[in-house]
Design a protein around this motif. Structure first.
Motif, PDB file in Angstrom:
ATOM      1  N   VAL A 667      38.059  50.499  40.799  1.00  0.00           N
ATOM      2  CA  VAL A 667      39.240  49.804  41.777  1.00  0.00           C
ATOM      3  C   VAL A 667      38.235  48.905  42.604  1.00  0.00           C
ATOM      4  O   VAL A 667      38.969  48.005  43.138  1.00  0.00           O
ATOM      5  N   LEU A 668      37.277  49.478  43.228  1.00  0.00           N
ATOM      6  CA  LEU A 668      36.536  48.811  44.373  1.00  0.00           C
ATOM      7  C   LEU A 668      36.177  47.425  43.510  1.00  0.00           C
ATOM      8  O   LEU A 668      35.985  46.372  44.240  1.00  0.00           O
ATOM      9  N   LEU A 669      35.326  47.378  42.425  1.00  0.00           N
ATOM     10  CA  LEU A 669      35.004  46.443  41.802  1.00  0.00           C
ATOM     11  C   LEU A 669      36.122  45.235  41.508  1.00  0.00           C
ATOM     12  O   LEU A 669      35.918  44.082  41.292  1.00  0.00           O
ATOM     13  N   ALA A 670      37.209  45.741  41.173  1.00  0.00           N
ATOM     14  CA  ALA A 670      38.302  44.724  40.958  1.00  0.00           C
ATOM     15  C   ALA A 670      38.693  44.016  42.369  1.00  0.00           C
ATOM     16  O   ALA A 670      39.158  43.022  42.441  1.00  0.00           O
ATOM     17  N   TYR A 671      38.785  44.886  43.474  1.00  0.00           N
ATOM     18  CA  TYR A 671      39.297  44.752  44.631  1.00  0.00           C
ATOM     19  C   TYR A 671      38.286  43.534  45.320  1.00  0.00           C
ATOM     20  O   TYR A 671      38.669  42.584  46.031  1.00  0.00           O
ATOM     21  N   LEU A 672      37.081  43.617  45.014  1.00  0.00           N
ATOM     22  CA  LEU A 672      35.812  42.933  45.776  1.00  0.00           C
ATOM     23  C   LEU A 672      36.257  41.562  45.333  1.00  0.00           C
ATOM     24  O   LEU A 672      36.364  40.621  46.226  1.00  0.00           O
ATOM     25  N   PRO A 673      36.356  40.695  44.016  1.00  0.00           N
ATOM     26  CA  PRO A 673      36.616  39.454  43.778  1.00  0.00           C
ATOM     27  C   PRO A 673      38.043  39.014  44.300  1.00  0.00           C
ATOM     28  O   PRO A 673      38.148  37.994  44.632  1.00  0.00           O
ATOM     29  N   LEU A 674      38.889  40.063  44.169  1.00  0.00           N
ATOM     30  CA  LEU A 674      40.310  39.758  44.642  1.00  0.00           C
ATOM     31  C   LEU A 674      40.447  39.183  46.039  1.00  0.00           C
ATOM     32  O   LEU A 674      40.938  38.317  46.464  1.00  0.00           O
ATOM     33  N   SER A 675      39.761  40.238  46.899  1.00  0.00           N
ATOM     34  CA  SER A 675      39.608  39.672  48.269  1.00  0.00           C
ATOM     35  C   SER A 675      39.100  38.681  48.801  1.00  0.00           C
ATOM     36  O   SER A 675      39.344  37.875  49.469  1.00  0.00           O
ATOM     37  N   VAL A 676      37.865  38.201  48.012  1.00  0.00           N
ATOM     38  CA  VAL A 676      37.360  37.231  48.135  1.00  0.00           C
ATOM     39  C   VAL A 676      38.163  36.048  48.057  1.00  0.00           C
ATOM     40  O   VAL A 676      38.192  34.728  48.557  1.00  0.00           O
ATOM     41  N   CYS A 677      38.780  35.995  46.653  1.00  0.00           N
ATOM     42  CA  CYS A 677      39.534  35.009  46.326  1.00  0.00           C
ATOM     43  C   CYS A 677      40.891  34.739  47.196  1.00  0.00           C
ATOM     44  O   CYS A 677      41.413  33.733  47.496  1.00  0.00           O
ATOM     45  N   ILE A 678      41.567  36.018  47.676  1.00  0.00           N
ATOM     46  CA  ILE A 678      42.664  35.857  48.667  1.00  0.00           C
ATOM     47  C   ILE A 678      41.969  35.046  49.913  1.00  0.00           C
ATOM     48  O   ILE A 678      43.056  34.293  50.580  1.00  0.00           O
TER      49      ILE A 678
END
Length: 744
Positions: A667-678
């Protein structure tokens, strides 16, 4: 594909290697006053553009001939065209768009150029000069080759190492420029030598600041092209930046620079150790290297002093210069001989002063359309074969190095450019009202300045000096137009009746003393005092005297003036460009005052906006926080109400104990690029690009910035710390970070 080590033609260094560097940046043209956006071209782009030029010339060239290039330096095609021309079997000559029309016409006529590669502006200019339309090749009409590495261009059977590669026109004693013919084998010898001596890497960024009309540009260009490095183009505005040049070099991460010593002196630096840590090579040339430049710029990097006349393929002799060691020009490069000869071309022993003559692979073919001068300057030596007489006095030291001691004739070097004073004299002598003229290079306030001494046709009716200046500017490059003109009754002569330049008096220049144009404000007074100090003038300078026309200013003096004014807060924001755009004391003072006013004045904001809109700002901030809370609470609720009961029903305690950490990491690995993109998307939508300015608290920009900060705060930066992903995320958010920077 054969190695470039076996290249026998200049363009083969490029052609044999570019496919391996296809996607590397070959040309980087930073934004400037005339170009708002950065322009880049890869080696693949350069190959495609140069091949388009070759294809356009195919069928037009069937033997050795010359094709001219009239393009601005801040143009990728200015670098692609010579490659395409040489590949097509012709030699090229580059014309600087800053050249006056008369000089361009003279060069085109003398070179017998069969075509001119140019842009739309150059095409219009050439048409006005009478160049036939079928000889003008507009680069905008050329379509880059889609497959530049595919065969299709017929080989040029006549090309060999002894074929002409390029022409360079230098100042001539007859009043017209003379064309120096350089063959492929001469310039190839230099490029091979440079590759072995400097061993540049593909990561290097080489500053390219010389006009393509002068041979110094070739060494800059091929230092990069032969190594797959990036060429960073310095426009004339950058070269004239003076104290601001250092920040430009740092910003552009230039690692190799080939300046004349004057350019380094113009930065106004008293010490440079610690500056420009990325720059590992300073390769100076074009004029005498002095100890003051060595003292400032030698620490912290490799400093190389290069020497070579245009007639011998740019550089023939060079050496490393160490702090505290004697400044020499060193030893000849491989396959070149350097000899100290007397006037009978006999070898002199070490320590004796004679003429420096060069032999070997570096020698050019001679002067175009001037076999008599070629025979004089390129005589046959009984021991060394064909030699070139440089006209420079020199001596060989006990350790084998050579010290250059000045000229034998009327030739001088001005800011890296070779100038024949006789050419200037001849141009002045043709002006109305002039009986005779002699030009000398003199020291004015510690700087070199061209001074023209003029004998009027009639003592009672002196010629108009402003008109003479204008006529010279219309036919000569800017560096050849004298900074000062002095009327005199006669010129000193030698016993043989020739002008004795050494006996010309040192000109004392006073640029106007009209009381009505004395400084009227404290700011004008400060600028006038600074200008008098750097020009070594004792009398007041008129506030409406033109810096370049009346005071004899040039790019170096402009840089010195701005450096002197940087110490005063009232004038600290002035740049060299301001000196060009506001060339009088009065204009420069008004510009400085406007800058100070802009700094101190409050921004013009409507009364309602001056204090911002705190109520609306608070509502937006509360809404954002509520949205953030709902998202976090909603995600936690789904996990507690749905995920956890499902895991309890379908998994054993052991599976939960091992699976939960793994799931958390995923979940953290998925959240990391998602948060940067947001964060990146929100920043670009809400702000776009940050620009310096002032904004009211609680105003629109304040709120937009606050929203971006909240979005960026959601990124788990600690997990990215010290990694390349941290740099990628920061760059995506708009941060300017160098290519080889590591943040930790």
């Amino acid at each position: 594909m054969s190695s470039s080590a076996g290249a026998v033609l200049l363009h083969e260094f490029f052609d044999h290697q570019w496919p391996g560097w296809r996607d590397r940046i070959a040309i980087d043209i930073p934004p400037g006053p005339a170009r708002p956006d950065r322009a880049r071209a890869t080696y693949g782009d350069l190959a495609a553009r140069s091949q388009a030029v070759t294809s356009r010339l195919d069928g037009l060239i069937d033997d050795e001939c010359v094709v001219a290039v009239l393009l601005p330096r801040a143009s990728v095609d200015a670098f692609a065209a010579p490659l395409g021309i040489m590949r097509a079997g012709a030699a090229y000559i580059s014309l600087d768009p800053a050249f006056p029309d008369d000089r361009i016409k003279d060069i085109l006529l003398d070179s017998a150029a069969v075509a001119v590669v140019t842009d739309p502006a150059g095409a219009d200019r050439l048409a006005r000069l009478g160049v036939a339309a079928d000889r003008i090749i507009d680069t905008q009409s050329l379509r880059p080759c889609e497959h530049p590495d595919a065969p299709g261009i017929r080989p040029r059977a006549w090309l060999s190492p002894s074929s002409l590669a390029y022409l360079i026109y230098t100042s001539g004693t007859t009043g017209r420029p003379k064309g120096v013919m350089i063959e492929h084998r001469a310039i190839v010898n230099l490029v091979r030598s440079d590759r072995e001596e400097f061993r540049l890497a593909q990561a290097d960024r080489v500053g390219q600041g010389s006009s393509h009309a002068y041979d110094s540009s070739l060494e800059e260009i091929w230092l990069a092209f032969a190594a797959g490095a990036t060429l960073v183009v310095m426009t004339d505005d950058v070269a004239r930046a003076g104290p601001d040049l250092v920040s430009w070099l740092e910003r552009e991460r230039v690692t190799v620079l080939c300046p004349p010593p004057t350019l380094l002196r113009a930065t106004g630096r008293r010490e440079a150790d610690g500056l420009l840590p990325a720059m590992h090579l300073l390769y100076v040339g074009g004029e005498a290297l002095t100890e003051d430049v060595v003292k400032v710029w030698a620490p912290g990097r490799r400093l190389v002093n290069g020497y070579g006349p245009t007639e011998c393929a740019v550089t023939s002799v060079r050496t490393d210069i160490a702090l505290g060691a004697p400044v020499t020009i060193g030893r000849a490069i491989p396959n070149v001989g350097a000899h100290i000869l007397n006037d009978r071309l006999e070898e002199l022993p070490d320590g004796e002063i004679g003429e420096l003559c060069l032999s070997g692979a570096a020698l050019g073919r001679g002067y175009r359309n001037d076999p008599a001068l070629t025979a004089v300057k390129f005589p046959a030596h009984p021991v060394h074969g064909r030699v070139y007489r440089t006209g420079d006095l020199a001596r060989r030291n006990a350790d084998g190095t050579i010290t250059c001691l000045g000229r034998l004739d009327s030739q001088v070097k001005i800011r890296g450019y070779r100038v024949e004073l006789d050419e200037i004299d001849a141009r002045i002598a043709h002006c109305p009202g002039v009986r005779a003229a002699a030009t000398a290079l003199q020291l004015q306030g510690g700087r070199q300045t061209l001074v023209a001494f003029i004998v009027p046709q009639s003592a009672g009716s002196p010629p108009d000096l402003a008109s003479i200046r204008a006529q010279l500017a219309a036919s000569l490059p800017g560096h050849m137009v004298p900074g000062h003109f002095v009327l005199t009754q006669e010129l000193p002569t030698t016993v043989g009746g020739k002008v004795d330049r050494k006996a010309l008096p040192v000109a004392r220049i006073d640029a106007g003393t009209d009381a009505t144009s004395r400084p009227q404000s404290e700011l004008e007074h400060r600028i006038e005092q600074a200008l008098r100090r750097i020009t070594d003038q004792t009398r007041p300078i008129s506030t409406d005297a033109n810096f370049f026309h009346d005071v004899g200013g040039d790019s170096l003096l402009a840089a010195e003036l701005i450096t002197a004014l940087r110490d005063d807060p009232q004038t600290a924001r002035l740049t060299v460009r301001d000196a060009y755009e506001a060339p009088t004391i009065a204009q420069l003072a008004r510009r400085a005052a406007a800058m100070v006013s802009a700094d101190t004045a409050q921004p013009v904001i409507a009364p309602r906006q001056r204090a911002g809109q705190p109520a609306i700002a608070t509502l937006i901030q509360v809404a954002w926080l509520i949205l953030e809370l709902l998202l976090v609470a909603g995600t936690a609720g789904v996990a507690v109400v749905n995920v956890w009961p499902w895991a309890v029903r379908h998994a054993t305690p052991l599976e939960i104990a091992f699976g939960l950490p793994i799931l958390s990491v995923l979940v953290l690995l998925a959240y990391l690029p998602l948060s940067v993109c947001i964060a990146v998307v929100i920043k670009r939508l809400v702000i776009g690009r940050y620009a310096p300015g002032r904004a009211p608290v609680w105003g629109r920009l304040y709120i937009r910035h606050w929203v971006v900060c909240q979005a960026v705060r959601l990124v788990p930066w600690r997990l990215l710390e010290g990694t390349v992903f941290q740099l990628a995320a920061l760059r995506a958010l708009g941060a300017r970070i160098g290519a080889r920077v590591h943040i930790h």
